[in-house]
Scaffold this motif. Structure first.
Motif, PDB file in Angstrom:
ATOM      1  N   GLN A 293       0.831  -1.204   0.000  1.00  0.00           N
ATOM      2  CA  GLN A 293       0.000   0.000   0.000  1.00  0.00           C
ATOM      3  C   GLN A 293       0.867   1.257   0.000  1.00  0.00           C
ATOM      4  O   GLN A 293       0.644   2.188  -0.782  1.00  0.00           O
ATOM      5  N   MET A 294       1.877   1.304   0.890  1.00  0.00           N
ATOM      6  CA  MET A 294       2.746   2.481   0.902  1.00  0.00           C
ATOM      7  C   MET A 294       3.597   2.532  -0.354  1.00  0.00           C
ATOM      8  O   MET A 294       3.856   3.611  -0.903  1.00  0.00           O
ATOM      9  N   GLY A 295       4.020   1.370  -0.846  1.00  0.00           N
ATOM     10  CA  GLY A 295       4.777   1.340  -2.086  1.00  0.00           C
ATOM     11  C   GLY A 295       3.993   1.922  -3.246  1.00  0.00           C
ATOM     12  O   GLY A 295       4.541   2.661  -4.072  1.00  0.00           O
ATOM     13  N   ALA A 296       2.703   1.603  -3.323  1.00  0.00           N
ATOM     14  CA  ALA A 296       1.872   2.144  -4.405  1.00  0.00           C
ATOM     15  C   ALA A 296       1.798   3.665  -4.323  1.00  0.00           C
ATOM     16  O   ALA A 296       1.862   4.362  -5.346  1.00  0.00           O
ATOM     17  N   ILE A 297       1.655   4.195  -3.116  1.00  0.00           N
ATOM     18  CA  ILE A 297       1.621   5.650  -2.949  1.00  0.00           C
ATOM     19  C   ILE A 297       2.927   6.266  -3.435  1.00  0.00           C
ATOM     20  O   ILE A 297       2.928   7.248  -4.195  1.00  0.00           O
ATOM     21  N   CYS A 298       4.040   5.695  -3.007  1.00  0.00           N
ATOM     22  CA  CYS A 298       5.345   6.243  -3.380  1.00  0.00           C
ATOM     23  C   CYS A 298       5.577   6.175  -4.883  1.00  0.00           C
ATOM     24  O   CYS A 298       6.105   7.115  -5.489  1.00  0.00           O
ATOM     25  N   GLU A 299       5.192   5.066  -5.516  1.00  0.00           N
ATOM     26  CA  GLU A 299       5.416   4.920  -6.949  1.00  0.00           C
ATOM     27  C   GLU A 299       4.535   5.873  -7.751  1.00  0.00           C
ATOM     28  O   GLU A 299       4.992   6.480  -8.732  1.00  0.00           O
ATOM     29  N   MET A 300       3.279   6.016  -7.340  1.00  0.00           N
ATOM     30  CA  MET A 300       2.393   6.947  -8.046  1.00  0.00           C
ATOM     31  C   MET A 300       2.903   8.379  -7.923  1.00  0.00           C
ATOM     32  O   MET A 300       2.913   9.133  -8.903  1.00  0.00           O
ATOM     33  N   ALA A 301       3.331   8.754  -6.732  1.00  0.00           N
ATOM     34  CA  ALA A 301       3.858  10.109  -6.540  1.00  0.00           C
ATOM     35  C   ALA A 301       5.150  10.304  -7.333  1.00  0.00           C
ATOM     36  O   ALA A 301       5.372  11.364  -7.945  1.00  0.00           O
ATOM     37  N   TRP A 302       6.015   9.290  -7.330  1.00  0.00           N
ATOM     38  CA  TRP A 302       7.270   9.359  -8.085  1.00  0.00           C
ATOM     39  C   TRP A 302       7.011   9.684  -9.551  1.00  0.00           C
ATOM     40  O   TRP A 302       7.711  10.512 -10.166  1.00  0.00           O
ATOM     41  N   ASN A 303       6.015   9.042 -10.133  1.00  0.00           N
ATOM     42  CA  ASN A 303       5.726   9.250 -11.555  1.00  0.00           C
ATOM     43  C   ASN A 303       5.087  10.599 -11.839  1.00  0.00           C
ATOM     44  O   ASN A 303       4.952  10.974 -13.005  1.00  0.00           O
ATOM     45  N   GLN A 304       4.733  11.332 -10.786  1.00  0.00           N
ATOM     46  CA  GLN A 304       4.272  12.712 -10.938  1.00  0.00           C
ATOM     47  C   GLN A 304       5.314  13.715 -10.444  1.00  0.00           C
ATOM     48  O   GLN A 304       5.033  14.907 -10.352  1.00  0.00           O
ATOM     49  N   GLY A 305       6.513  13.232 -10.113  1.00  0.00           N
ATOM     50  CA  GLY A 305       7.592  14.137  -9.735  1.00  0.00           C
ATOM     51  C   GLY A 305       7.782  14.363  -8.259  1.00  0.00           C
ATOM     52  O   GLY A 305       8.512  15.269  -7.861  1.00  0.00           O
ATOM     53  N   GLU A 306       7.138  13.546  -7.413  1.00  0.00           N
ATOM     54  CA  GLU A 306       7.207  13.715  -5.955  1.00  0.00           C
ATOM     55  C   GLU A 306       7.918  12.506  -5.354  1.00  0.00           C
ATOM     56  O   GLU A 306       7.451  11.367  -5.482  1.00  0.00           O
ATOM     57  N   ASP A 307       9.058  12.722  -4.682  1.00  0.00           N
ATOM     58  CA  ASP A 307       9.850  11.609  -4.165  1.00  0.00           C
ATOM     59  C   ASP A 307       9.498  11.290  -2.715  1.00  0.00           C
ATOM     60  O   ASP A 307      10.223  11.652  -1.788  1.00  0.00           O
ATOM     61  N   LEU A 308       8.405  10.555  -2.535  1.00  0.00           N
ATOM     62  CA  LEU A 308       8.035  10.110  -1.191  1.00  0.00           C
ATOM     63  C   LEU A 308       8.858   8.907  -0.754  1.00  0.00           C
ATOM     64  O   LEU A 308       8.991   8.649   0.440  1.00  0.00           O
ATOM     65  N   TYR A 309       9.409   8.178  -1.696  1.00  0.00           N
ATOM     66  CA  TYR A 309      10.284   7.049  -1.359  1.00  0.00           C
ATOM     67  C   TYR A 309      11.430   7.488  -0.430  1.00  0.00           C
ATOM     68  O   TYR A 309      11.884   6.712   0.404  1.00  0.00           O
ATOM     69  N   SER A 310      11.919   8.696  -0.641  1.00  0.00           N
ATOM     70  CA  SER A 310      13.078   9.172   0.108  1.00  0.00           C
ATOM     71  C   SER A 310      12.711  10.096   1.259  1.00  0.00           C
ATOM     72  O   SER A 310      13.589  10.570   1.972  1.00  0.00           O
ATOM     73  N   TYR A 311      11.431  10.345   1.451  1.00  0.00           N
ATOM     74  CA  TYR A 311      11.004  11.322   2.450  1.00  0.00           C
ATOM     75  C   TYR A 311      11.445  10.901   3.855  1.00  0.00           C
ATOM     76  O   TYR A 311      11.437   9.704   4.188  1.00  0.00           O
ATOM     77  N   ASP A 312      11.815  11.872   4.649  1.00  0.00           N
ATOM     78  CA  ASP A 312      12.220  11.660   6.040  1.00  0.00           C
ATOM     79  C   ASP A 312      13.357  10.648   6.144  1.00  0.00           C
ATOM     80  O   ASP A 312      13.284   9.665   6.886  1.00  0.00           O
ATOM     81  N   GLY A 313      14.428  10.906   5.398  1.00  0.00           N
ATOM     82  CA  GLY A 313      15.610  10.054   5.478  1.00  0.00           C
ATOM     83  C   GLY A 313      15.389   8.631   4.999  1.00  0.00           C
ATOM     84  O   GLY A 313      15.955   7.692   5.544  1.00  0.00           O
ATOM     85  N   ARG A 314      14.562   8.485   3.969  1.00  0.00           N
ATOM     86  CA  ARG A 314      14.198   7.165   3.429  1.00  0.00           C
ATOM     87  C   ARG A 314      13.615   6.265   4.522  1.00  0.00           C
ATOM     88  O   ARG A 314      13.945   5.084   4.643  1.00  0.00           O
ATOM     89  N   ARG A 315      12.706   6.829   5.276  1.00  0.00           N
ATOM     90  CA  ARG A 315      12.104   6.081   6.379  1.00  0.00           C
ATOM     91  C   ARG A 315      11.350   4.844   5.886  1.00  0.00           C
ATOM     92  O   ARG A 315      11.355   3.799   6.542  1.00  0.00           O
TER      93      ARG A 315
END
Length: 419
Positions: A293-315
């Motif tokens: 579930q969190m992976g899907a959020i991160c991947e969708m945001a990544w493809n729109q230019g938002e790097d949630l994968y790395s947010y908060d020190g790659r938490r």
């Protein structure tokens, strides 16, 4: 403070700038070169993209073209992933949809299995069309999505209705995103239905949590609803919904926001940073579900230019390493986790990690491995072992049992993410 091994430190420091350049375009690149990474992130963190990318949820054109070329050439591991797809009954162009006006999850009259099976079929047929070029699969996917978009009017049931609205919301939107430029697909009907049927429940849960104590619901409840809001935002090019999901990921009050979903950080004896997952004391099936579930959020945001994968020190990466290590059969540290339940926040605690459903296989690891290891060149020791040793090649809905857990993720990451 978590200790970082020397090789990790070199990768991390070198690639934080690379990540900024990759994900946020020229403006952030200029800021990153002339100012701190923090300033660059602040400049773009809370804004929807100025120009939307389509397809831009779980897959982009690069993913699709790579899979198409590699499968046509007969290259592994893409071919092995493709073979899993074409062998799945849901991917057949003869699939007939069974749209319902009302979907019920929880309580009497449950029928939500009809929906998740049809979503899996729409998604898998869409992949077969994009990768294999077969028109019959495109027509099948469009027929499924059109039938549901024009028929579904409500999602209901007990509290589990919010799980249905979340999981099947983001999954349905992803299938639609893959078909959005196909002439026979009624994009307008899908956009309207998603905003009218799914979003109100997603929003109701994230803002009210079913009138329960804010910590009552497990991380996955927030996560699936955040994922649905984000996916609807992208499908409908709705900046307010996109921002709502991203903001909640970063600072939401419930257990699905990043700091609450990963409440404790650890370092193991080999120097790897680990993040204890909120549901780790519950069971491993739901914990691995959280990676999806969190992976899907991160991947969708990544493809729109938002790097949630790395947010908060790659938490999130630290959490995925923790979950993978434990489910590989290795020991991980555990800090007592306490929370409030019900409407009165009655005290509960987990004092040890749960071994229930340990080692469960779900198709969530390819996305994480190929992002952290192949996009960013980071040492993802436990994630990569989980993927290669237990999961690869990944299948999808229908390959992991007939119950809902096998459909909590769309899958086929080997085909679509291998690099």
């Amino acid at each position: 403070m978590s200790r970082t091994s020397p090789h990790q430190h070199l990768h991390n420091s070198a690639l934080s700038r690379r990540g900024l350049l990759k994900t946020a375009g020229g403006l952030t690149a200029a800021l990153a070169l002339g100012a701190s990474a923090t300033a660059a992130t602040a400049a773009t963190a809370s804004a929807a993209p100025a120009t939307w990318t389509h397809p831009g949820m779980l897959h982009n054109w690069g993913d699709i073209n790579r899979a198409r070329v590699r499968v046509a050439a007969g290259n592994d591991p893409w071919l092995s992933g493709w073979n899993r797809l074409v062998a799945n009954p849901h991917s057949q162009s003869t699939w007939t949809p069974n749209p319902q006006a009302t979907i019920i999850r929880g309580g009497t009259g449950q029928n939500y299995g009809i929906l998740y099976n049809d979503i899996a079929a729409a998604y898998q047929n869409a992949l077969r069309w994009h990768v294999g070029g077969t028109e019959a699969n495109a027509q099948c996917a469009a027929n499924i999505l059109n039938a549901w978009s024009r028929t579904l009017t409500s999602v209901t049931g007990n509290a589990d209705r919010f799980l249905a609205a979340g999981i099947y919301g983001w999954e349905f939107a992803n299938a639609c995103e893959l078909m959005r430029d196909y002439d026979a697909f009624d994009l307008a009907a899908a956009q309207d239905m998603m905003a009218r049927v799914f979003y109100p429940l997603n929003n109701q849960f994230l803002t009210g949590h079913n009138d329960a104590c804010i910590t009552n619901y497990w991380a996955n409840w927030d996560l699936c609803n955040m994922a649905s809001v984000l996916a609807i935002g992208i499908l409908n090019e709705d900046a307010a919904k996109y921002d709502q999901a991203v903001t909640y990921f970063k600072s939401g009050a419930g257990n699905g926001s990043l700091a609450h979903a990963v409440p404790f950080l650890h370092t193991d004896a080999d120097g790897y940073a680990l993040g204890q997952w909120q549901e780790s004391g519950r069971d491993q099936g739901h914990t691995v579900m959280g990676m999806g579930q969190m992976g899907a959020i991160c991947e969708m945001a990544w493809n729109q230019g938002e790097d949630l994968y790395s947010y908060d020190g790659r938490r999130f990466m630290k959490a995925a390493q923790y979950v993978a290590k434990y489910n590989l059969g290795q020991d991980v540290p555990f800090t007592t986790y306490s929370w409030g339940t019900g409407q009165n926040c009655a005290y509960r605690e987990h004092t040890a990690i749960s071994a229930a459903s340990r080692g469960q296989v779900r198709p969530v690891w390819a996305m994480l491995h190929f992002h952290y290891n192949r996009r960013l060149y980071l040492d993802d020791r436990y994630i990569s072992q989980m993927y290669y040793n237990l999961v690869a090649p990944e299948g999808g809905g229908g390959d992991y049992g007939s119950t809902s857990g096998g459909y909590d993720q769309l899958g086929f990451g080997t085909l679509m993410y291998a690099k």
